[in-house]
Design an enzyme around this catalytic site. Sequence first.
Site, mmCIF file in Angstrom:
data_model
loop_
_atom_site.group_PDB
_atom_site.id
_atom_site.type_symbol
_atom_site.label_atom_id
_atom_site.label_comp_id
_atom_site.label_asym_id
_atom_site.label_seq_id
_atom_site.Cartn_x
_atom_site.Cartn_y
_atom_site.Cartn_z
ATOM 1 N N CYS A 67 -56.960 93.445 21.406
ATOM 2 C CA CYS A 67 -55.595 92.969 21.170
ATOM 3 C C CYS A 67 -55.001 92.387 22.456
ATOM 4 C CB CYS A 67 -54.743 94.098 20.592
ATOM 5 S SG CYS A 67 -53.270 93.527 19.721
ATOM 6 N N HIS A 87 -58.063 96.600 15.628
ATOM 7 C CA HIS A 87 -57.946 98.003 16.020
ATOM 8 C C HIS A 87 -58.673 98.874 14.997
ATOM 9 C CE1 HIS A 87 -54.834 97.367 19.098
ATOM 10 N NE2 HIS A 87 -54.240 96.548 18.260
#
Length: 465
Positions: free
Chosen positions: A314, A411
């Site tokens: 991310c 994630h």
Amino acid sequence: MLVAGLCRLARQRGIDVAPFKPQNMSNNAAVTVDGGEIGRAQALQARAAGLDSHTDMNPVLLKPETDQMAQVIVQGKRLASTGAASYSSLKAKLLASVLESYQRLRHQHELILVEGAGSPAEVNLRKNDIANMGFAAKAGVPVVLVGDIDRGGVIAQIVGTCELLDYRDHEMVSGFLINKFRGDSQLFDDGYALISAKTGWPGFGVLPWFKDAWKLPAEDAPDLARPISDGTIHVVCLQLSRVANIDDLDPLSQEPSVRLTILHPGRPIPGDADLVIIPGSKSTRGDLDFLRQQGWDIDLYAHKRRGGRILGICGGYQMLGRTVSDPKGLEGKPGKTQGLGLLNVGTTLSENKQLTQVKAVHAKSGHNFDGYEIHMGTTTGEDCSRPYAFVDGRAEGAISEDGLITGLYLHGMFTDDKFRTRFLEECGTQGSGFGYDASVENVLDDLADHMQCHLDVDGLFDLAH
């Protein structure tokens, strides 16, 4: 932790229970089934209750971006970024959303377990409070005060709180309990009795330290002691100043072959690191500056020259590229920050926030795994032609030409046991094959048993009305 344990206990008793936290402050967020985000703790509590997580369980989430600014998430969606002074005036308007979410949950479930935040005796913040006594008073919810004895001074904590509460808030408190006691709890009998005598509140028990707490998804940057492993590979994760969703690493930390180091600021990246992970961040450009202030950029270049692997997740993925552009000033002043240049990609931040639970396919192996996306911005460039995975046919992530540097937005991928095993094999070691989800379920059951043994659980549940 306590709400998670009580949720599991209620579920075991056949009670339809749901968790609720009016306001949370955390950069560890979970994506919900209704396409929003809530604090990671409420997602764990929902799991303990046997429910999918929902934005009503945490209607206000504050995600710190700087020491002075935080992103305000209301019922799962970004409302604004604001400073502390501005947020104080905003809270009065947010109470309606908080009560709306609470009432929806009340109509859907038999029991709601509410978690406060911080101290109920922050009298300077009592006006417009939506996190503690302000919410409890508006919603008519009985309160149990929890004292953390591991921090020391628990008698003064609870008695002092009693002294500071006004009479209306004092009447809302139904009792207290002591958490995180180490050693022989009988040694605290006199202190326990003193608290009750000084406050007039009954006690609901003393809860000993729960040694397996570290195996549950952490709410914030790791503050739970993790056993030191002598694993065959050394994985180092940089603890950024605005680190987010660091629970991505929880499954790796339980692998016997992995020695996981959460690297604190001011320490160099160890020369024996096999894999360095740059985790998510709530402020990518700010944490790029922070990373350079620690000298970690120089260490990363040296690590790569030694043939070490680097994984950016991310915000960490964005940092690996050439540039991070923020033309609208979403994370501070508008501008562009030079990235680490380890991936031939660039990122432009945008207001459109991606909040999605996804099913991905690992590009190299074809293995399917679940994950979630929670980010603002789009990353493009030459290295994206070597994606890490595919999501609904869309290429996701980027890999450097030499294969040592990987970045992606997904994630939660390490919770998939088969994927985690395959990932560790690529890193040169063997996975244990243990079931992560089964482990979390077992620890929640053990936590419930632990609380049943040491607390007056019947008395706590009897408070509900």
